[in-house]
Design a protein around this motif. Sequence first.
Motif, PDB file in Angstrom:
ATOM      1  N   ALA A  80       0.820  -1.205   0.000  1.00 38.15           N
ATOM      2  CA  ALA A  80       0.000   0.000   0.000  1.00 38.15           C
ATOM      3  C   ALA A  80       0.857   1.260   0.000  1.00 38.15           C
ATOM      4  CB  ALA A  80      -0.930  -0.003   1.207  1.00 38.15           C
ATOM      5  N   VAL A  81       1.867   1.267   0.849  1.00 33.27           N
ATOM      6  CA  VAL A  81       2.740   2.440   0.928  1.00 33.27           C
ATOM      7  C   VAL A  81       3.529   2.601  -0.366  1.00 33.27           C
ATOM      8  CG1 VAL A  81       4.686   3.468   2.154  1.00 33.27           C
ATOM      9  CG2 VAL A  81       2.847   2.350   3.436  1.00 33.27           C
ATOM     10  N   ALA A  82       3.985   1.491  -0.945  1.00 37.11           N
ATOM     11  CA  ALA A  82       4.696   1.557  -2.227  1.00 37.11           C
ATOM     12  C   ALA A  82       3.806   2.112  -3.325  1.00 37.11           C
ATOM     13  CB  ALA A  82       5.210   0.172  -2.614  1.00 37.11           C
ATOM     14  N   ALA A  83       2.499   1.876  -3.218  1.00 33.48           N
ATOM     15  CA  ALA A  83       1.555   2.372  -4.215  1.00 33.48           C
ATOM     16  C   ALA A  83       1.217   3.847  -4.017  1.00 33.48           C
ATOM     17  CB  ALA A  83       0.276   1.545  -4.175  1.00 33.48           C
ATOM     18  N   GLY A  84       1.617   4.398  -2.868  1.00 32.19           N
ATOM     19  CA  GLY A  84       1.374   5.820  -2.634  1.00 32.19           C
ATOM     20  C   GLY A  84       0.474   6.143  -1.464  1.00 32.19           C
ATOM     21  N   ALA A  85       0.088   5.143  -0.667  1.00 32.41           N
ATOM     22  CA  ALA A  85      -0.767   5.403   0.487  1.00 32.41           C
ATOM     23  C   ALA A  85      -0.064   6.307   1.489  1.00 32.41           C
ATOM     24  CB  ALA A  85      -1.175   4.096   1.155  1.00 32.41           C
ATOM     25  N   ARG A  86      -0.753   7.340   1.947  1.00 35.71           N
ATOM     26  CA  ARG A  86      -0.197   8.280   2.919  1.00 35.71           C
ATOM     27  C   ARG A  86      -0.452   7.835   4.351  1.00 35.71           C
ATOM     28  NH1 ARG A  86      -0.610  13.660   1.345  1.00 35.71           N
ATOM     29  NH2 ARG A  86       0.106  14.151   3.455  1.00 35.71           N
ATOM     30  N   PHE A  87      -1.406   6.925   4.540  1.00 35.83           N
ATOM     31  CA  PHE A  87      -1.698   6.379   5.861  1.00 35.83           C
ATOM     32  C   PHE A  87      -2.319   5.000   5.667  1.00 35.83           C
ATOM     33  CE2 PHE A  87      -5.306   8.902   4.480  1.00 35.83           C
ATOM     34  CZ  PHE A  87      -6.414   8.122   4.783  1.00 35.83           C
ATOM     35  N   VAL A  88      -2.356   4.236   6.752  1.00 36.73           N
ATOM     36  CA  VAL A  88      -2.851   2.864   6.705  1.00 36.73           C
ATOM     37  C   VAL A  88      -3.898   2.683   7.803  1.00 36.73           C
ATOM     38  CG1 VAL A  88      -2.247   0.437   7.134  1.00 36.73           C
ATOM     39  CG2 VAL A  88      -0.781   1.867   5.679  1.00 36.73           C
ATOM     40  N   VAL A  89      -4.991   2.024   7.447  1.00 31.83           N
ATOM     41  CA  VAL A  89      -6.066   1.736   8.392  1.00 31.83           C
ATOM     42  C   VAL A  89      -6.307   0.231   8.398  1.00 31.83           C
ATOM     43  CG1 VAL A  89      -8.459   2.199   9.058  1.00 31.83           C
ATOM     44  CG2 VAL A  89      -7.127   3.972   7.877  1.00 31.83           C
ATOM     45  N   SER A  90      -6.457  -0.333   9.587  1.00 33.47           N
ATOM     46  CA  SER A  90      -6.678  -1.769   9.725  1.00 33.47           C
ATOM     47  C   SER A  90      -7.952  -2.016  10.514  1.00 33.47           C
ATOM     48  CB  SER A  90      -5.484  -2.413  10.443  1.00 33.47           C
ATOM     49  OG  SER A  90      -5.660  -3.796  10.570  1.00 33.47           O
ATOM     50  N   PRO A  91      -8.705  -3.086  10.205  1.00 34.52           N
ATOM     51  CA  PRO A  91      -9.936  -3.352  10.962  1.00 34.52           C
ATOM     52  C   PRO A  91      -9.693  -3.853  12.374  1.00 34.52           C
ATOM     53  CG  PRO A  91      -9.540  -5.098   9.368  1.00 34.52           C
ATOM     54  CD  PRO A  91      -8.514  -4.030   9.096  1.00 34.52           C
ATOM     55  N   GLY A  92      -8.502  -4.339  12.636  1.00 33.68           N
ATOM     56  CA  GLY A  92      -8.155  -4.822  13.967  1.00 33.68           C
ATOM     57  C   GLY A  92      -6.730  -4.429  14.321  1.00 33.68           C
ATOM     58  N   PHE A  93      -6.290  -4.845  15.515  1.00 33.06           N
ATOM     59  CA  PHE A  93      -4.934  -4.509  15.947  1.00 33.06           C
ATOM     60  C   PHE A  93      -3.990  -5.665  15.650  1.00 33.06           C
ATOM     61  CE2 PHE A  93      -1.486  -4.604  19.012  1.00 33.06           C
ATOM     62  CZ  PHE A  93      -0.929  -3.363  18.787  1.00 33.06           C
ATOM     63  N   ASP A  94      -2.970  -5.384  14.849  1.00 28.47           N
ATOM     64  CA  ASP A  94      -1.944  -6.375  14.524  1.00 28.47           C
ATOM     65  C   ASP A  94      -0.575  -5.723  14.718  1.00 28.47           C
ATOM     66  OD1 ASP A  94      -1.407  -9.126  12.912  1.00 28.47           O
ATOM     67  OD2 ASP A  94       0.022  -7.579  12.268  1.00 28.47           O
ATOM     68  N   GLU A  95       0.225  -6.299  15.587  1.00 25.70           N
ATOM     69  CA  GLU A  95       1.510  -5.686  15.916  1.00 25.70           C
ATOM     70  C   GLU A  95       2.434  -5.590  14.708  1.00 25.70           C
ATOM     71  OE1 GLU A  95       3.269  -7.651  19.218  1.00 25.70           O
ATOM     72  OE2 GLU A  95       1.629  -7.185  20.601  1.00 25.70           O
ATOM     73  N   ASP A  96       2.405  -6.590  13.837  1.00 26.52           N
ATOM     74  CA  ASP A  96       3.281  -6.559  12.661  1.00 26.52           C
ATOM     75  C   ASP A  96       2.906  -5.414  11.729  1.00 26.52           C
ATOM     76  OD1 ASP A  96       4.703  -8.730  13.534  1.00 26.52           O
ATOM     77  OD2 ASP A  96       3.610 -10.189  12.321  1.00 26.52           O
ATOM     78  N   VAL A 129      -7.095   5.386  17.256  1.00 17.28           N
ATOM     79  CA  VAL A 129      -7.559   4.065  16.840  1.00 17.28           C
ATOM     80  C   VAL A 129      -8.889   4.179  16.102  1.00 17.28           C
ATOM     81  CG1 VAL A 129      -6.388   2.858  18.721  1.00 17.28           C
ATOM     82  CG2 VAL A 129      -8.757   3.646  19.028  1.00 17.28           C
ATOM     83  N   LYS A 130      -9.165   3.148  15.333  1.00 13.08           N
ATOM     84  CA  LYS A 130     -10.442   3.027  14.639  1.00 13.08           C
ATOM     85  C   LYS A 130     -11.375   2.172  15.505  1.00 13.08           C
ATOM     86  CE  LYS A 130     -12.192   0.667  10.488  1.00 13.08           C
ATOM     87  NZ  LYS A 130     -11.794   0.187   9.142  1.00 13.08           N
ATOM     88  N   LEU A 131     -12.530   2.722  15.903  1.00 11.44           N
ATOM     89  CA  LEU A 131     -13.537   1.921  16.581  1.00 11.44           C
ATOM     90  C   LEU A 131     -14.354   1.223  15.498  1.00 11.44           C
ATOM     91  CD1 LEU A 131     -14.982   1.020  19.162  1.00 11.44           C
ATOM     92  CD2 LEU A 131     -16.504   2.999  18.869  1.00 11.44           C
ATOM     93  N   PHE A 132     -14.253  -0.101  15.442  1.00  5.09           N
ATOM     94  CA  PHE A 132     -14.873  -0.845  14.339  1.00  5.09           C
ATOM     95  C   PHE A 132     -15.375  -2.196  14.816  1.00  5.09           C
ATOM     96  CE2 PHE A 132     -14.601  -3.891  10.848  1.00  5.09           C
ATOM     97  CZ  PHE A 132     -15.391  -3.262   9.900  1.00  5.09           C
ATOM     98  N   PRO A 133     -16.588  -2.584  14.381  1.00  6.83           N
ATOM     99  CA  PRO A 133     -17.582  -1.786  13.637  1.00  6.83           C
ATOM    100  C   PRO A 133     -18.401  -0.951  14.611  1.00  6.83           C
ATOM    101  CG  PRO A 133     -18.364  -4.039  13.851  1.00  6.83           C
ATOM    102  CD  PRO A 133     -17.010  -3.998  14.529  1.00  6.83           C
TER     103      PRO A 133
END
Length: 210
Positions: A80-96, A129-133
């Motif tokens: 995603a970052v290589a494609a040009g994403a300025r930020f990343v959002v994940s549906p859950g918490f993953d340390e990696d 953080v993202k509160l989801f859903p």
Amino acid sequence: MSGTDVATVLAGARIMPVLTVPEPATAGPLADALAAGGARYAEVTFRTAEAEQVVKAMAAHGGLAVGAGTVLTAEQAERAVAAGARFVVSPGFDEDVVTTCRELGVPVVPGIATATELMRALSAGVDTVKLFPAEPLGGLRTLRSLAAPFPRVRFVPTGGIDASCLTSYLAEPAVLAVGGSWMATPTHVANGYYDEIRRLTADAVDRSTT
């Protein structure tokens, strides 16, 4: 990865269109419609085979700060970052995922649904953080319950939110921004309803500033 980093990318705007886009060819007109409605950034979900190309096309088009959503693995974050994403959002918490984004110097907003997950995020240095859903979890009652013992956390609630409850979420001091797909649904995008996307985006942006 601090909330300040995320807030800098979001540039003070409080509306995050969440997009599921199957065809890169729609990226340009879609970006134009969102920008014309007053959006400053958008999240492209990694739910389609062409998501990486959509991020690349929208990032190259200009006009919006483009992020990648539904990022489940560190490898997806790298792509995603290589494609040009300025930020990343994940549906859950993953340390990696969090570690990879930190190494790449890109803000990350991991999803949480419980106090335990929120404590894990804080331990990893994440305070936005993202509160989801959001709505299925209990909406504003849940958000307020989580915000009370964690006063320095800022939330980006997403999931089941639409124009009818947007203002209520935005009124919460703990809410940094609100994400939603109602401004540009897959049906809107597939049928080229760009005027409607612009109208719905403008309405959301207007609600966020009143």
